[in-house]
Design a protein around this motif. Structure first.
Motif, PDB file in Angstrom:
ATOM      1  N   TRP A   1      -1.248 -20.378   1.754  1.00 38.92           N
ATOM      2  CA  TRP A   1      -0.572 -19.090   1.627  1.00 38.92           C
ATOM      3  C   TRP A   1      -1.010 -18.121   2.733  1.00 38.92           C
ATOM      4  O   TRP A   1      -2.160 -18.140   3.170  1.00 38.92           O
TER       5      TRP A   1
ATOM      6  N   ILE B   1      11.757 -12.003  -3.926  1.00 43.73           N
ATOM      7  CA  ILE B   1      12.619 -13.133  -4.253  1.00 43.73           C
ATOM      8  C   ILE B   1      12.622 -13.322  -5.767  1.00 43.73           C
ATOM      9  O   ILE B   1      11.563 -13.493  -6.391  1.00 43.73           O
TER      10      ILE B   1
ATOM     11  N   LEU C   1      12.757 -14.958  -9.417  1.00 41.81           N
ATOM     12  CA  LEU C   1      12.425 -16.270  -9.967  1.00 41.81           C
ATOM     13  C   LEU C   1      13.689 -17.022 -10.359  1.00 41.81           C
ATOM     14  O   LEU C   1      13.805 -18.236 -10.154  1.00 41.81           O
ATOM     15  N   ASN C   2      14.623 -16.305 -10.938  1.00 39.65           N
ATOM     16  CA  ASN C   2      15.928 -16.880 -11.296  1.00 39.65           C
ATOM     17  C   ASN C   2      16.965 -16.386 -10.300  1.00 39.65           C
ATOM     18  O   ASN C   2      17.171 -15.166 -10.167  1.00 39.65           O
TER      19      ASN C   2
ATOM     20  N   SER D   1       7.355  -7.682 -13.172  1.00 38.84           N
ATOM     21  CA  SER D   1       7.373  -8.365 -11.869  1.00 38.84           C
ATOM     22  C   SER D   1       6.950  -9.822 -11.999  1.00 38.84           C
ATOM     23  O   SER D   1       7.540 -10.717 -11.384  1.00 38.84           O
ATOM     24  N   HIS D   2       5.918 -10.068 -12.789  1.00 41.02           N
ATOM     25  CA  HIS D   2       5.405 -11.427 -12.924  1.00 41.02           C
ATOM     26  C   HIS D   2       6.369 -12.327 -13.684  1.00 41.02           C
ATOM     27  O   HIS D   2       6.322 -13.553 -13.544  1.00 41.02           O
TER      28      HIS D   2
ATOM     29  N   ARG E   1       9.723 -11.906 -13.301  1.00 42.63           N
ATOM     30  CA  ARG E   1      11.018 -11.943 -12.608  1.00 42.63           C
ATOM     31  C   ARG E   1      10.939 -12.181 -11.105  1.00 42.63           C
ATOM     32  O   ARG E   1      11.963 -12.511 -10.485  1.00 42.63           O
ATOM     33  N   ILE E   2       9.768 -11.984 -10.492  1.00 42.54           N
ATOM     34  CA  ILE E   2       9.652 -12.094  -9.029  1.00 42.54           C
ATOM     35  C   ILE E   2       8.787 -13.291  -8.665  1.00 42.54           C
ATOM     36  O   ILE E   2       7.728 -13.522  -9.257  1.00 42.54           O
ATOM     37  N   GLU E   3       9.227 -14.050  -7.663  1.00 39.77           N
ATOM     38  CA  GLU E   3       8.498 -15.234  -7.219  1.00 39.77           C
ATOM     39  C   GLU E   3       7.154 -14.845  -6.618  1.00 39.77           C
ATOM     40  O   GLU E   3       7.035 -13.881  -5.874  1.00 39.77           O
ATOM     41  N   HIS E   4       6.145 -15.624  -6.979  1.00 34.17           N
ATOM     42  CA  HIS E   4       4.774 -15.376  -6.515  1.00 34.17           C
ATOM     43  C   HIS E   4       4.412 -16.377  -5.426  1.00 34.17           C
ATOM     44  O   HIS E   4       4.782 -17.544  -5.527  1.00 34.17           O
TER      45      HIS E   4
ATOM     46  N   CYS F   1       4.098 -12.426  -3.836  1.00 34.07           N
ATOM     47  CA  CYS F   1       4.960 -11.379  -3.287  1.00 34.07           C
ATOM     48  C   CYS F   1       4.067 -10.248  -2.783  1.00 34.07           C
ATOM     49  O   CYS F   1       3.236  -9.726  -3.528  1.00 34.07           O
TER      50      CYS F   1
END
Length: 542
Positions: A460, A471, A473-474, A514-515, A517-520, A522
């Protein structure tokens, strides 16, 4: 280079080469090392542990000079000089005079409680002292002789029945590869308190000795000195009495620091905090029905990597030399009250304590934490400590919890959503967000492992190299508003418009969303986690 390292370099491989080259990591082998090292005359350490030459000796002439200098000094410097005068003043009329003078200065500053504290410390009180004490008690609305300064952090937490310093949201797991570790017993939300622990033992960095309490490590305007030396200060009589380890360090503090033994110094404090007769009963072998940070058996059973075969012969000899130095410190201070031995020869009791010191040196090396303090906007290291409960938490370069501290007290908070059965992770190095993998591995290698966490395996990027992309997650999820909320919270003036507790609540809710719905990883979400940590520092420890 420290005098201890110089001695090690000078005597290395000069006799009994087989012992120097032996990499067996056992108590039996360590006894051979300590006995060999004790046979060197230089390893009596007499020239380094002469208490009569200590720079921390009481000195009434110097105390008087500092007191007179304070009377001619600017107001800002005056109290510092008086405190130094207090440190060098031997018990008796000289010390009483310094306390009276400082009490008058506190009174001039309308700091009546501190003035009362000082007057109560006077051993030979005259009629005027007693009258002033009564006056100040009325002013302070205080009928006690002295109020004790303690951390006053209010928290709400339902503690675990077995893991006494953790919340009931946490549980203990174990595996052959990872040893003991902690997992979430239910979903833990960002900002949720998961642990509250006081260090078993702690050590203040040398540069903070005139501003912080030697026992509780809290910064205090009001400090009193050790009665036997001028090297350390305490925020109260209670802390001074609790610092039982100091009787073995009194008049030897400077030389112990000059030996430059790092966190191993904590091992000396663990041992010296109890009399030799206590260790003779082997209390560390007791079996407990719970995991308590206050129990010596908990401390003793922390990871040491003994018998791992990974520690080389020179390191084992350096450990033994350090343990021998600590034994000489204990002997010089009168710790072994009933033992009679020559300057070099060690008694059976001393050898047993030497093995115990070596064990706790390993414990502290592999399990210690930094003690940190919020200074302005920055979190600065002020010492080191041993937290037996928090030491259960394993490393990840992408941790999901963070600590805030007030002296020896640590509060541990989730910084992101930790799902049920997910492992709780600490960071033993800077995070992946801060530094590259090579730099992180240089740090983690000292803990006897190579990190194989997800950021290390997948390579990373650090904060500087990450793009500010959000980005979902879905793929079909519209996260535009969530992205705007995060950017607003990260703006320069957003926190100024809210109280600290309100800002923490808003950030915690946004991080949970955020955790989910958002890709990790981020960049924006990680920056928001860091902001939550800073605000928790300010809310609980300012």
């Amino acid at each position: 280079m420290s005098f201890l390292q110089n001695i090690f370099n000078d005597i290395s491989l000069t006799k009994n080469i087989s012992v120097w080259n032996d990499d067996e990591d056992s108590d039996k082998a360590n006894l051979r090392r300590i006995k060999l090292l004790s046979s060197y005359s230089i390893c009596s350490f007499q020239q380094f542990l002469d208490q009569s030459k200590s720079s921390g000796r009481k000195n009434d002439v110097l105390s008087n000079a500092l007191l007179e200098k304070s009377k001619r000094s600017e107001k800002d410097l005056q109290l510092k000089l008086i405190q130094q005068a207090l440190g060098f003043a031997p018990p008796g009329s000289n010390l009483d005079s310094v306390f009276r003078f400082r009490a008058s200065k506190w009174f001039e500053r309308n700091m009546f409680e501190y003035a009362l504290f000082d007057l109560c410390e006077i051993q030979s009180k005259n009629k005027k002292d007693l009258e002033n004490i009564k006056l100040l008690q009325d002013k302070c609305e205080c009928s006690e002789k002295k109020k004790i300064k303690e951390a006053t952090i209010e928290t709400q937490i339902i503690f675990h029945k077995f893991l006494q310093n953790f919340s009931s949201s946490v549980n203990l797991g174990s595996s052959k590869k990872g040893g003991r570790f902690l997992v979430a017993d239910k979903n833990i939300n960002p900002g949720e308190l998961i642990a509250d622990e006081n260090s078993y033992v702690a050590l203040l960095d040398r540069r903070y000795r005139e501003t912080h309490c030697e026992f509780c490590l809290i910064k205090s305007e009001y400090l009193i000195s050790c009665l036997g030396c001028a090297s350390v200060y305490f925020c109260s009589v209670k802390c001074r009495a609790a610092a039982t380890f100091h009787s073995s360090e009194c008049l030897l503090m400077d030389q112990i620091f000059k030996a430059d033994t790092g966190v191993w110094h904590l091992a000396l404090r663990i041992v010296s905090g109890k009399p030799a007769s206590y260790w003779a009963t082997k209390p560390y072998l007791a079996k407990l029905n719970s995991y308590s940070s206050n129990a010596i058996s908990t401390v003793y059973n922390l990871v040491t990597h003994k018998d791992s075969g990974d520690i080389e012969a020179p390191v084992l000899m350096k450990e033994a030399l350090t343990a021998l130095f600590y034994l000489r410190v204990l002997k010089t201070s009168g710790y072994f009250k009933n033992e009679i031995s020559s300057s070099n020869e060690l008694s059976s009791v001393e050898l047993e304590v030497g093995i115990l010191l070596l064990h706790f040196m390993r414990v502290t090396f592999f399990n210690s934490h930094e003690v940190t303090e919020l200074i302005g906007e920055n979190v600065e290291k002020i010492g080191c400590c041993l937290n037996p409960s928090l030491a259960l938490i394993n490393h990840s370069c992408d941790p999901n919890y963070a600590r805030v501290m007030t002296g020896r007290r640590s509060l541990a908070f989730a910084t992101r959503l930790i799902r049920k059965d997910e492992e709780i992770s600490d960071v033993y190095s800077p995070t992946f967000f801060m530094v590259d993998r090579i730099t992180r591995h240089d740090t983690t290698q000292r803990y006897n492992f190579i990190c194989e966490c997800k950021p290390c395996i997948e390579g990373w990027k650090t904060e500087q190299k990450m793009s500010l992309n959000f980005i979902p997650l879905n793929p079909g999820d519209n996260i535009d508003q969530l992205e705007k909320d995060i950017k607003l919270m990260l703006s320069e003036n957003w926190t100024q418009s809210l109280s600290l507790d309100a800002a923490i609540e808003e950030i915690s809710k946004t991080l949970k969303d955020s955790h989910l719905r958002i890709e990790h990883p981020c960049k924006g979400v990680l920056q928001l986690e860091n902001l939550l940590h800073r605000l928790l520092w300010k809310f609980h420890c300012s």
